[in-house]
Scaffold this active site. Structure first.
Site, short mmCIF file in Angstrom:
data_model
loop_
_atom_site.label_atom_id
_atom_site.label_comp_id
_atom_site.label_asym_id
_atom_site.label_seq_id
_atom_site.Cartn_x
_atom_site.Cartn_y
_atom_site.Cartn_z
N SER A 70 0.83 -1.21 0.00
CA SER A 70 0.00 0.00 0.00
C SER A 70 0.86 1.26 0.00
CB SER A 70 -0.91 0.02 1.23
OG SER A 70 -1.69 -1.14 1.29
N1 SAH Z 1 -0.23 -4.78 3.88
C1 SAH Z 1 0.26 -5.48 2.73
C2 SAH Z 1 -0.75 -5.37 1.63
C3 SAH Z 1 -0.72 -6.51 0.70
S1 SAH Z 1 -2.03 -6.54 -0.50
C4 SAH Z 1 1.61 -4.92 2.34
O1 SAH Z 1 1.94 -3.83 2.82
O2 SAH Z 1 2.35 -5.55 1.59
C5 SAH Z 1 -3.19 -7.60 0.27
C6 SAH Z 1 -2.71 -8.95 0.71
O3 SAH Z 1 -3.83 -9.70 1.16
C7 SAH Z 1 -2.08 -9.80 -0.41
O4 SAH Z 1 -0.83 -10.23 -0.01
C8 SAH Z 1 -3.06 -10.95 -0.59
O5 SAH Z 1 -2.45 -12.16 -0.98
C9 SAH Z 1 -3.66 -11.04 0.80
N2 SAH Z 1 -4.96 -11.72 0.87
C10 SAH Z 1 -5.97 -11.69 -0.01
N3 SAH Z 1 -7.01 -12.42 0.44
C11 SAH Z 1 -6.65 -12.91 1.64
C12 SAH Z 1 -7.31 -13.76 2.60
N4 SAH Z 1 -8.54 -14.22 2.43
N5 SAH Z 1 -6.63 -14.07 3.73
C13 SAH Z 1 -5.37 -13.62 3.95
N6 SAH Z 1 -4.71 -12.82 3.07
C14 SAH Z 1 -5.33 -12.47 1.93
#
Ligand code: SAH
Length: 223
Positions: A70
């Protein structure tokens, strides 16, 4: 070998301090703990090496597997909404590269972070260990279920968008507790960042502002 001059550690520190001044303070982030955490966590070590020079830019960046880290402002703003204190226990859904996890871990006592993509989970776990974040536990699972065995949580942060607030997360939130998450609107492709508060047995919802996150996989998408 690239011909570009390599960025050194001092360059990254000065970019990071500039990021806090220009992107966070000017837009109203004021919690000193959040600002200190954003000045401390080495964001460039959480992005692919080829993108390190852009790590402190005012934008999200790709981290592989179709996922993104993000934008710094969104990380700071979501963290600030949780009103963490040093004894807080936090649940994060969507570890991704682990950057938001590290920011939470700078402030809170304990962070439990759940990721659904095995390779992202593995890499983030290694990275957080190598940066000595000892108050973080990461798990590979579908975050729609939260993480029951460590519940309740003083704060919950979800980094992917669902059409509805996963009921299990509301259940695992302590009373009093705060949760931030993006929720999609059925009638448009807009997403709203929502603040959920639980206090005296009552759950309230408040819309904060429009955001764009990747979808929360699993249950809600029928996968
Ligand atoms: N805060 C993270 C944002 C990553 S984007 C950062 O700073 O890197 C969102 C993340 O949520 C992705 O890695 C994706 O794989 C994960 N995600 C999506 N659906 C999910 C679920 N049901 N349970 C756990 N993680 C999930």
């Amino acid at each position: 070998m690239s011909n570009l001059p390599a960025m050194n550690a001092v360059d990254f520190v000065s970019k990071r301090l500039q990021m806090v001044d220009q992107q966070l303070i000017t837009r109203g982030i004021a919690d000193p703990e959040v600002l200190a955490a954003m000045r401390t966590v080495p964001r460039h070590l959480f992005v692919p090496e080829s993108l390190q020079a852009e790590a402190y830019a005012d934008t999200p960046l790709p981290i592989g597997h179709g996922q993104t880290i993000s934008q710094p402002y969104v990380v700071a703003s979501m963290t600030e909404q949780l009103r963490l204190i040093h004894s807080s226990k936090v649940l994060e859904i969507g570890t991704g590269c682990g950057y938001q996890t590290a920011v939470l871990a700078e402030i809170a006592a304990e962070v439990i972070s759940i990721e659904i993509v095995a390779e992202l989970h593995r890499e983030a776990t290694k990275r957080l260990q190598s940066l000595a974040y000892r108050n973080v536990k990461t798990f590979l699972n579908d975050g729609n279920f939260g993480w029951e065995s460590e519940a309740p949580y003083d704060a919950i942060l979800v980094a992917a968008t669902a059409p509805d607030i996963p009921p299990e997360l509301i259940r695992q939130l302590r009373d009093p507790g705060r949760m931030v998450l993006p929720v999609s609107e059925r009638s448009s492709d807009l997403q709203q960042l929502m603040l959920i508060t639980k206090i005296d047995g009552e759950v309230r919802q408040e819309q904060l502002y429009a955001v764009r996150f990747v979808p929360l996989r699993g249950l809600s998408s029928g996968e």
